[in-house]
Write an enzyme that holds these catalytic residues in place. Structure first.
Site, PDB file in Angstrom:
ATOM      1  N   GLU A  74       0.820  -1.209   0.000  1.00 21.23           N
ATOM      2  CA  GLU A  74       0.000   0.000   0.000  1.00 21.23           C
ATOM      3  C   GLU A  74       0.858   1.266   0.000  1.00 21.23           C
ATOM      4  OE1 GLU A  74      -3.976  -1.924   2.065  1.00 21.23           O
ATOM      5  OE2 GLU A  74      -2.807  -0.478   3.236  1.00 21.23           O
TER       6      GLU A  74
ATOM      7  N   GLU B  73      -4.645  -8.931  -0.307  1.00 24.87           N
ATOM      8  CA  GLU B  73      -5.448  -8.741   0.906  1.00 24.87           C
ATOM      9  C   GLU B  73      -6.907  -8.642   0.517  1.00 24.87           C
ATOM     10  OE1 GLU B  73      -4.451  -5.472   3.463  1.00 24.87           O
ATOM     11  OE2 GLU B  73      -2.285  -5.853   3.332  1.00 24.87           O
TER      12      GLU B  73
END
Length: 477
Positions: free
Chosen positions: A170, A371
């Site tokens: 991220e 994820e």
């Protein structure tokens, strides 16, 4: 109607976490704080019930136990991060902390011994606080070089055993929350700094890819990538205004990392757009060539929820700092299905839509869901008489997202696997242990003891049978 959904051959199933969210501070030396550690120390009151990275899940002392659960479930792989701030004692010269490296080496050995493939991310928000104070973190080009030195040490220590490496998890998050939105410590809003961080992280991804290719550890079955949290943007309508809003949202939060990682370049006109808003970053042609020549092998993509937008209905105050919302407003779609605890929309089709996007817009590059998961508060209310949390809501969530993942594969997307966030309940920024995501419960009241939830047994059955039953609700009522 119930149908049986079968996993394709070679499709892997795993779970993810990070160093700072699990390991705890045991053995951490003075000067080894990460940005997350410093934030927690200075603003502990902002973290739910005071929990944070200090103890986390105590993974450093209990990884053998966690790997035994992974083995019982049958997980193919486990992704975590190497904590940059703790792996080194000198960030300029990349001097390794032998105590931490010894723990990490033993952890990797244990993971492999339990039949689980380790996947290692080099930075999951763990930028050393010393580099934040000295250079402003990723605002400084020199930090890219320091990151490459750090990565080289990691490859030297663990490259013979770890096949799958990732630059970031991220990469857009920290600077967006801090410098763009001004929501997190150290509460310094600067949109140009935000863009400089974005650029340097994209450059660092390519520079480490280059270093990995030269390291001697990149065998034919090894892969290097990065993990991007795609904020899938859906326009309210097909009007030009709404479509442009979705396009600009996607550009500033998604393509800003997808394009350099996969295509080796930013889209035409992007730098002019940045310049028009006064946020063009410093860059060099030589660095752009590094990006061009070192695209990733594959991508990990974090997919949780859609983002629905519309064209702006109100004006931005003249002179306000640039924010991508100059081009859009959030659209609160009536009737959307929500996870009320996390405040996120549940829309499993995001995986299918992104699968086709990878196929059609990114050369069908290999990718996997890095994820996907469901955070729920106060899960103890779902505990049965045996003490097990009956999280059937999470099982339904998995099934729905896996169904759309398989559908994307059937239509030609090069999607290789699915990983749940997270293996155990763990600490999240500010929310701490408020919303629980794990297949395995962390009992905070009893020494952080572990206990498998019903969803862990679903994963076990899924991996054993390579299939699951899926209830398709197609009835008109």
């Amino acid at each position: 109607m119930t149908e049986r959904v079968y996993l394709p051959e070679g499709f892997f199933l795993g779970a993810a976490a990070s160093a700072w969210q699990t390991e705890g501070w045991n053995g951490k030396k003075e000067g080894q704080d990460s940005f997350m550690d410093a934030w927690y120390k200075g603003h502990r009151d902002a973290w739910y019930e005071g929990y944070g990275p200090a103890i986390a899940t105590n993974f450093m002392e209990r990884y053998e136990e966690d790997f035994s659960y992974m083995k019982e479930i049958g997980l193919n792989c486990y992704r975590t991060s190497l904590n940059w701030s703790r792996f080194l004692t000198d960030y300029e010269e990349a001097v390794v902390d032998e105590e931490y490296a010894s723990y990490y080496s033993s952890m990797i050995d244990s993971c492999i011994a339990h039949g689980v493939e380790p996947m290692i991310c080099l930075e999951h928000y763990e930028v050393p606080q010393a580099l934040m104070e000295r250079y402003g973190g990723w605002n400084c080009r020199h930090v890219v070089d320091l990151f490459v030195k750090y990565a080289q040490r990691a490859f030297e220590r663990f490259g013979s055993r770890v096949k799958y490496w990732f630059a970031f998890n991220e990469p857009v998050v920290v600077q967006t929350r801090v410098y763009l939105d001004g929501l997190r410590w150290p509460f310094h809003q600067d949109s140009r700094v935000w863009m400089q961080w974005n650029y340097h992280k994209a450059l660092a991804t390519a520079a480490v890819m280059e270093a990995y290719k030269k390291s001697g550890f990149k065998g034919p079955d090894c892969k290097f990538g990065t993990i991007i949290n795609v904020e899938t943007a859906y326009a309210r309508t097909d009007s030009p205004e709404d479509m442009e809003a979705a396009d600009k949202y996607d550009l500033f939060y998604n393509r800003i990392f997808l394009d350099p990682a996969v295509k080796g370049a930013y889209e035409e006109g992007f730098f002019d757009l940045l310049s028009s808003h006064g946020i063009l970053m410093e860059y060099t042609d030589s660095d752009l060539k590094v990006i061009k020549d070192n695209t990733v092998d594959w991508l990990g993509i974090n997919l949780y929820h859609p983002n629905r937008v519309k064209g702006r209905m109100t004006a931005i105050r003249e002179g306000a700092p640039f924010h991508p919302c100059y081009y859009y407003e959030e659209f609160d779609m009536p009737g959307k299905r929500m996870n009320p605890f996390r405040g996120w929309e549940i829309y499993p089709r995001i995986i299918y839509d992104f699968a086709l996007r990878m196929r059609d817009q990114y050369g069908n590059k290999e990718w996997f869901v890095a994820e996907n998961g469901m955070g729920v508060q106060d899960e103890g209310r779902y505990r049965d008489e045996t003490g097990m949390i009956q999280d059937h809501y999470r099982i339904d969530f998995f099934k729905q997202h896996l169904y759309w993942a398989i559908k994307g594969i059937q239509e030609g997307s090069n999607l290789k696997g699915y990983m749940n966030w997270a293996f155990t309940d763990n600490v999240s920024p500010m929310n701490a242990f408020k919303n629980r995501y794990g297949l395995v419960e962390i009992d905070l009241e009893h020494n952080r003891d572990r206990r498998m939830k019903r969803s862990a047994y679903f994963f076990k059955e899924l991996i054993a049978s390579r299939s699951f039953s899926y209830e398709k609700d197609e009835e008109y009522r």
